[in-house]
Design a protein around this motif. Structure first.
Motif, PDB file in Angstrom:
ATOM      1  N   THR A 144       0.685  -1.259   0.178  1.00  0.00           N
ATOM      2  CA  THR A 144       0.120  -0.121  -0.167  1.00  0.00           C
ATOM      3  C   THR A 144       0.971   1.323   0.099  1.00  0.00           C
ATOM      4  N   GLN A 145       2.143   1.200  -0.027  1.00  0.00           N
ATOM      5  CA  GLN A 145       2.927   2.207  -0.020  1.00  0.00           C
ATOM      6  C   GLN A 145       2.884   2.994  -1.501  1.00  0.00           C
ATOM      7  N   GLN A 146       2.827   4.455  -1.453  1.00  0.00           N
ATOM      8  CA  GLN A 146       2.762   5.313  -2.605  1.00  0.00           C
ATOM      9  C   GLN A 146       4.039   5.055  -3.693  1.00  0.00           C
ATOM     10  N   TRP A 147       5.254   4.646  -3.015  1.00  0.00           N
ATOM     11  CA  TRP A 147       6.167   4.466  -4.080  1.00  0.00           C
ATOM     12  C   TRP A 147       6.225   3.042  -4.589  1.00  0.00           C
ATOM     13  N   ILE A 148       5.474   2.263  -4.348  1.00  0.00           N
ATOM     14  CA  ILE A 148       5.233   1.097  -5.039  1.00  0.00           C
ATOM     15  C   ILE A 148       4.620   1.132  -6.351  1.00  0.00           C
ATOM     16  N   PRO A 149       5.002   0.602  -7.569  1.00  0.00           N
ATOM     17  CA  PRO A 149       4.348   0.882  -9.056  1.00  0.00           C
ATOM     18  C   PRO A 149       2.904   0.461  -8.762  1.00  0.00           C
ATOM     19  N   SER A 150       2.068   1.115  -9.219  1.00  0.00           N
ATOM     20  CA  SER A 150       0.714   1.177  -9.229  1.00  0.00           C
ATOM     21  C   SER A 150       0.203  -0.122 -10.423  1.00  0.00           C
ATOM     22  N   THR A 151      -0.867  -0.478 -10.196  1.00  0.00           N
ATOM     23  CA  THR A 151      -1.261  -1.654 -11.133  1.00  0.00           C
ATOM     24  C   THR A 151      -1.217  -1.259 -12.411  1.00  0.00           C
ATOM     25  N   SER A 152      -1.364   0.123 -12.899  1.00  0.00           N
ATOM     26  CA  SER A 152      -1.512   0.350 -14.276  1.00  0.00           C
ATOM     27  C   SER A 152      -0.096   0.441 -14.681  1.00  0.00           C
TER      28      SER A 152
END
Length: 414
Positions: free
Chosen positions: A271-279
């Motif tokens: 859930t961290q913001q710096w982890i790449p999103s699914t998109s």
């Protein structure tokens, strides 16, 4: 260790740089030169002791005095803090499932859980073929199975889709197992009275419930199809030369370890913001083929895997439990299963993309080779999302229901 030995050790290690204050007498200066020079061996330990007692407080690099018991108390505090962090990493907040506004019909299972479902195709009482479709990881009964309407009406097909435990509008199953997936399907079929036999189709992660049906309720099956079925690297019959260096195996092993022993840390991580999103992941050629990436431009993708959804504890728990069951230890090895249709009264099929980046085609070829009663179909340019390709669902249905072999799988495309 005496003072002389200590002094030799300290000067050798350059931990101390002994200096003589200007107000010291010449005797002290002479001793300083001896200690730091070559005459240290000829200097008496008594004289060294005398001067060390005077010099050590004035050394350039003093070591703080540690009071008795200070080390043990500090160690205890650090250990408690570390254990607290470990405990937090292994714990999840109490499950809080936000009960959605239920719009779909549901049945109540024998254990009290509710299972939501959706019906499509021709009316059940007028159908010739009754087919249960099992969705994959992060999906739901709202998945799109692209069967041509003309074919549905021509053959008289009735489809039953449902939210697996914890997904969509279905209640979670804290006792989820591979076997419980098959029993949920059987009870759903019985309560909706679709008959003593029915067809099953599983997609991706939804294939392990199909393996379960082949093991535990083969007498209820009229036929089965597995579309890009996931492979559990813990199946004993898989050869090591095929899986030893498979990077997907290593990813699964790490994910299983964190899911089991550090779920809190895993939840924080995803859930961290710096982890790449699914998109971003959906455009990554490491996970998806060129054809798959084209498909992802046309479909919603994987909304359940978004950071916003993963923040919800019930969503994370459902995905984690599903993953652990699908890739954990099973009570049987699918490669050792017997033919559920020994008289060739029906068939079992595996559909695989040659360019699948999630499940390697080599493993599917091996499995189907060990189970000659399975009919193996390989889409030459297909990735993991072949269920969304034009013509694939039609080919799956004709092969399963009519026994027709697809003539040109090269024509199956996004």
């Amino acid at each position: 260790m005496g003072y002389l030995s200590k002094l030799k050790f300290l000067t050798k290690q350059k931990l101390y740089r002994l200096t003589v204050p200007r107000d010291q007498n010449c005797c002290c200066r002479w001793l300083s030169a001896d200690i730091l020079g070559s005459k240290v061996q000829n200097t008496s330990e008594k004289k060294i002791t005398h001067h060390l007692n005077r010099w050590i407080p004035q050394t350039q690099y003093n070591i703080p005095k540690i009071q008795p018991g200070m080390v043990s108390r500090t160690a205890v505090v650090l250990m408690i803090g570390l254990l607290g962090m470990v405990y937090q990493a292994t714990q999840l907040p109490p499950p809080q499932r936000d009960i959605p506004h239920v719009n779909s019909p549901r049945i109540r299972l024998s254990d009290g859980r509710y299972l939501a479902y959706r019906e499509k195709g021709v009316p059940k009482n007028k159908s010739k073929y009754k087919i249960i479709i099992v969705h994959g990881f992060g999906s739901s009964k709202e998945m799109n199975f692209l069967a041509p309407q003309e074919l549905i009406e021509e053959l008289g097909m009735y489809f039953l889709l449902f939210d697996r435990a914890g997904y969509g509008e279905s209640d979670p199953n804290p006792k989820r197992t591979v076997k419980s997936e098959a029993l949920d399907i059987e009870e759903l079929a019985d309560q909706l009275q679709i008959g003593s036999k029915f067809y099953v189709i599983g997609v991706s992660m939804g294939s392990y419930p199909i393996w379960s049906c082949l093991k535990y309720i083969p007498h209820r099956l009229a036929g089965a199809s597995l579309i890009v079925p996931v492979v559990n690297y813990r199946w004993p019959s898989l050869p090591q030369n095929l899986i030893r260096e498979d990077y997907r195996r290593k990813l699964v092993q790490w994910a299983l370890w964190f899911s089991k022993y550090a779920p809190g840390l895993l939840h924080w991580w995803v859930t961290q913001q710096w982890i790449p999103s699914t998109s971003v992941l959906e455009r990554n050629p490491l996970f998806f083929s060129t054809e798959d990436i084209e498909i992802l431009k046309k479909i919603p993708g994987f909304p359940m895997l978004s950071k916003d959804r993963l923040q919800q504890q019930d969503v994370f728990d459902t995905l984690r439990h599903d993953f652990m069951v699908g890739f954990g230890d099973w009570d049987f090895d699918p490669i050792q299963l017997r033919n559920p249709f020994p008289q060739n009264e029906s068939s079992v099929h595996i559909w695989q993309g040659y360019e699948d980046k999630v499940v390697p085609f080599q493993l599917q070829r091996y499995i189907s080779g060990k189970l000659p009663w399975i009919r193996y179909h390989e889409v030459p340019r297909g990735g993991h999302l072949i269920v969304h390709y034009s013509g694939l669902c039609e080919a799956v249905l004709k092969a399963l229901l009519l026994g027709e072999e697809p003539l040109k799988l090269e024509q199956v495309h996004p």
